[in-house]
Design a protein around this motif. Structure first.
Motif, PDB file in Angstrom:
ATOM      1  N   VAL A   6       8.934 -35.894  93.954  1.00  0.00           N
ATOM      2  CA  VAL A   6       9.482 -37.300  94.777  1.00  0.00           C
ATOM      3  C   VAL A   6      11.214 -37.678  94.791  1.00  0.00           C
ATOM      4  N   SER A   7      11.632 -37.186  93.381  1.00  0.00           N
ATOM      5  CA  SER A   7      12.864 -37.356  93.241  1.00  0.00           C
ATOM      6  C   SER A   7      13.205 -37.297  91.517  1.00  0.00           C
ATOM      7  N   THR A   8      14.981 -36.656  91.906  1.00  0.00           N
ATOM      8  CA  THR A   8      14.762 -36.867  90.763  1.00  0.00           C
ATOM      9  C   THR A   8      16.593 -36.732  90.918  1.00  0.00           C
ATOM     10  N   GLY A   9      17.559 -36.949  89.593  1.00  0.00           N
ATOM     11  CA  GLY A   9      18.586 -37.884  89.393  1.00  0.00           C
ATOM     12  C   GLY A   9      19.459 -37.500  88.532  1.00  0.00           C
ATOM     13  N   GLY A  79      10.824 -41.358 100.175  1.00  0.00           N
ATOM     14  CA  GLY A  79      11.598 -42.904 100.149  1.00  0.00           C
ATOM     15  C   GLY A  79      11.897 -43.309  98.715  1.00  0.00           C
ATOM     16  N   SER A  80      10.579 -43.861  98.102  1.00  0.00           N
ATOM     17  CA  SER A  80      11.387 -44.657  97.263  1.00  0.00           C
ATOM     18  C   SER A  80      10.817 -43.666  95.844  1.00  0.00           C
ATOM     19  N   GLU A  81      11.302 -44.360  94.788  1.00  0.00           N
ATOM     20  CA  GLU A  81      10.343 -43.679  93.363  1.00  0.00           C
ATOM     21  C   GLU A  81      10.454 -44.947  92.609  1.00  0.00           C
ATOM     22  N   PHE A  87      15.548 -45.719  97.532  1.00  0.00           N
ATOM     23  CA  PHE A  87      16.983 -45.318  96.942  1.00  0.00           C
ATOM     24  C   PHE A  87      16.660 -43.930  98.385  1.00  0.00           C
ATOM     25  N   ALA A  88      16.472 -43.661  98.633  1.00  0.00           N
ATOM     26  CA  ALA A  88      16.250 -43.054 100.309  1.00  0.00           C
ATOM     27  C   ALA A  88      15.486 -43.640 101.474  1.00  0.00           C
ATOM     28  N   PRO A  89      16.220 -44.236 101.956  1.00  0.00           N
ATOM     29  CA  PRO A  89      14.820 -45.195 103.309  1.00  0.00           C
ATOM     30  C   PRO A  89      14.864 -43.906 104.518  1.00  0.00           C
ATOM     31  N   ARG A  90      15.856 -42.764 104.470  1.00  0.00           N
ATOM     32  CA  ARG A  90      15.134 -41.666 105.692  1.00  0.00           C
ATOM     33  C   ARG A  90      14.522 -40.473 105.515  1.00  0.00           C
ATOM     34  N   ALA A  91      14.879 -40.408 103.668  1.00  0.00           N
ATOM     35  CA  ALA A  91      13.883 -39.252 103.617  1.00  0.00           C
ATOM     36  C   ALA A  91      12.314 -38.849 103.891  1.00  0.00           C
ATOM     37  N   VAL A  92      12.349 -37.874 104.237  1.00  0.00           N
ATOM     38  CA  VAL A  92      11.236 -37.981 104.907  1.00  0.00           C
ATOM     39  C   VAL A  92      10.666 -36.217 104.142  1.00  0.00           C
ATOM     40  N   CYS A  93       9.034 -36.298 103.147  1.00  0.00           N
ATOM     41  CA  CYS A  93       9.116 -35.689 102.167  1.00  0.00           C
ATOM     42  C   CYS A  93       8.358 -33.996 103.203  1.00  0.00           C
ATOM     43  N   ASP A  94       8.210 -33.646 104.410  1.00  0.00           N
ATOM     44  CA  ASP A  94       7.554 -32.321 104.566  1.00  0.00           C
ATOM     45  C   ASP A  94       8.315 -31.990 105.755  1.00  0.00           C
ATOM     46  N   ASP A  95      10.021 -32.256 105.800  1.00  0.00           N
ATOM     47  CA  ASP A  95      11.319 -31.699 107.262  1.00  0.00           C
ATOM     48  C   ASP A  95      11.964 -30.790 106.630  1.00  0.00           C
ATOM     49  N   GLY A  96      11.496 -30.635 104.912  1.00  0.00           N
ATOM     50  CA  GLY A  96      12.558 -29.234 104.499  1.00  0.00           C
ATOM     51  C   GLY A  96      13.499 -29.752 103.524  1.00  0.00           C
ATOM     52  N   GLU A  97      14.676 -31.115 103.729  1.00  0.00           N
ATOM     53  CA  GLU A  97      15.396 -31.423 103.525  1.00  0.00           C
ATOM     54  C   GLU A  97      15.519 -32.696 102.892  1.00  0.00           C
ATOM     55  N   LEU A  98      16.104 -32.837 101.741  1.00  0.00           N
ATOM     56  CA  LEU A  98      16.594 -33.967 100.747  1.00  0.00           C
ATOM     57  C   LEU A  98      17.694 -35.423 101.030  1.00  0.00           C
ATOM     58  N   GLU A  99      17.445 -36.209 100.600  1.00  0.00           N
ATOM     59  CA  GLU A  99      18.361 -37.014 100.656  1.00  0.00           C
ATOM     60  C   GLU A  99      18.764 -37.513  99.071  1.00  0.00           C
ATOM     61  N   LEU A 100      20.146 -37.601  99.420  1.00  0.00           N
ATOM     62  CA  LEU A 100      20.853 -37.742  98.510  1.00  0.00           C
ATOM     63  C   LEU A 100      21.439 -39.116  98.247  1.00  0.00           C
ATOM     64  N   CYS A 101      21.153 -39.980  97.542  1.00  0.00           N
ATOM     65  CA  CYS A 101      22.221 -41.375  96.923  1.00  0.00           C
ATOM     66  C   CYS A 101      22.849 -41.391  95.949  1.00  0.00           C
ATOM     67  N   VAL A 102      23.724 -41.620  96.316  1.00  0.00           N
ATOM     68  CA  VAL A 102      25.525 -41.993  95.318  1.00  0.00           C
ATOM     69  C   VAL A 102      25.575 -43.325  95.032  1.00  0.00           C
ATOM     70  N   ALA A 103      25.964 -43.337  93.937  1.00  0.00           N
ATOM     71  CA  ALA A 103      26.050 -45.164  93.816  1.00  0.00           C
ATOM     72  C   ALA A 103      27.213 -44.856  93.667  1.00  0.00           C
ATOM     73  N   PRO A 144      28.201 -34.744  80.190  1.00  0.00           N
ATOM     74  CA  PRO A 144      27.115 -35.376  80.172  1.00  0.00           C
ATOM     75  C   PRO A 144      26.178 -36.173  80.883  1.00  0.00           C
ATOM     76  N   MET A 145      25.409 -36.166  81.119  1.00  0.00           N
ATOM     77  CA  MET A 145      24.886 -37.367  81.621  1.00  0.00           C
ATOM     78  C   MET A 145      23.126 -37.406  82.209  1.00  0.00           C
ATOM     79  N   PRO A 146      22.067 -37.887  81.729  1.00  0.00           N
ATOM     80  CA  PRO A 146      21.148 -37.484  81.540  1.00  0.00           C
ATOM     81  C   PRO A 146      20.299 -37.239  83.218  1.00  0.00           C
ATOM     82  N   VAL A 147      18.777 -36.767  82.912  1.00  0.00           N
ATOM     83  CA  VAL A 147      18.101 -35.942  83.956  1.00  0.00           C
ATOM     84  C   VAL A 147      17.082 -36.698  83.613  1.00  0.00           C
ATOM     85  N   HIS A 148      16.577 -36.788  85.352  1.00  0.00           N
ATOM     86  CA  HIS A 148      15.595 -36.512  85.536  1.00  0.00           C
ATOM     87  C   HIS A 148      14.699 -35.745  86.504  1.00  0.00           C
ATOM     88  N   ALA A 149      13.925 -35.469  86.621  1.00  0.00           N
ATOM     89  CA  ALA A 149      12.833 -34.760  87.243  1.00  0.00           C
ATOM     90  C   ALA A 149      10.868 -35.876  87.246  1.00  0.00           C
TER      91      ALA A 149
END
Length: 174
Positions: A6-9, A79-81, A87-103, A144-149
């Protein structure tokens, strides 16, 4: 190497995931059907106490984008996590692309409306938030910042490399 569905960040969203994993508030609110509210409360706390960092993205090995005040970079295949935050309104799970949201913003106050919009499922164009679509990305931060998957702790890192492998999810149903 970690896989996510679903997401990583990196940054504040990973801090929220870590806090939620150990939250008594989440357990209590979930019992009465308000688990999503715990993400909002922890997110608001994290906005107040997180310090932004400098960093950059390299998208598909070509486009480099730099930022001075990154609070988080969230990468989505969906789209959601956690808690249903969008946080990713245009993300589609089967299109082969990722959507990045940068705050990224110099003002913490600008992050509160971002959090509320994502909570309500209507995050769109807003100052201090940028969206990118790509097949792969390198995210680099100066500290260094925390990361999640998918909400799992991946510890603190300075660089994260992500890529989407189109239609590689296999499921076994019994």
């Amino acid at each position: 190497h970690r896989r996510f569905m679903v997401s990583t960040g990196i940054g504040m969203d990973a801090m929220v995931c870590q806090d939620i994993l150990h939250s008594k508030t989440k357990r209590g609110l979930s019992k009465v059907g308000l688990g999503k509210l715990s993400y909002m409360l922890v997110g608001a706390k994290r906005i107040l106490f997180t310090r932004p960092v400098k960093g950059y993205l390299v998208l598909d090995g070509a486009q480099k984008v730099e930022f001075n005040h990154i609070y988080f970079v969230s990468v989505h295949n969906h789209g959601s996590e956690g808690g249903g935050f969008l946080f990713a309104p245009r993300a589609v799970c089967d299109d082969g692309e990722l959507e990045l949201c940068v705050a990224h913003t110099a003002s913490k106050l600008r992050l509160f409306p971002v959090l509320f919009d994502a909570y309500r499922g209507h995050l769109g164009r807003r100052r201090g938030v940028h969206f990118y679509r790509c097949k792969e990305a390198v995210i680099h931060v100066d500290q260094p910042m925390p990361v999640h998957a998918d909400g799992e702790n991946c510890f603190c890192q300075e660089e994260v490399r992500v890529r989407c492998v189109k239609k590689k999810l296999r499921m076994i149903l019994q």
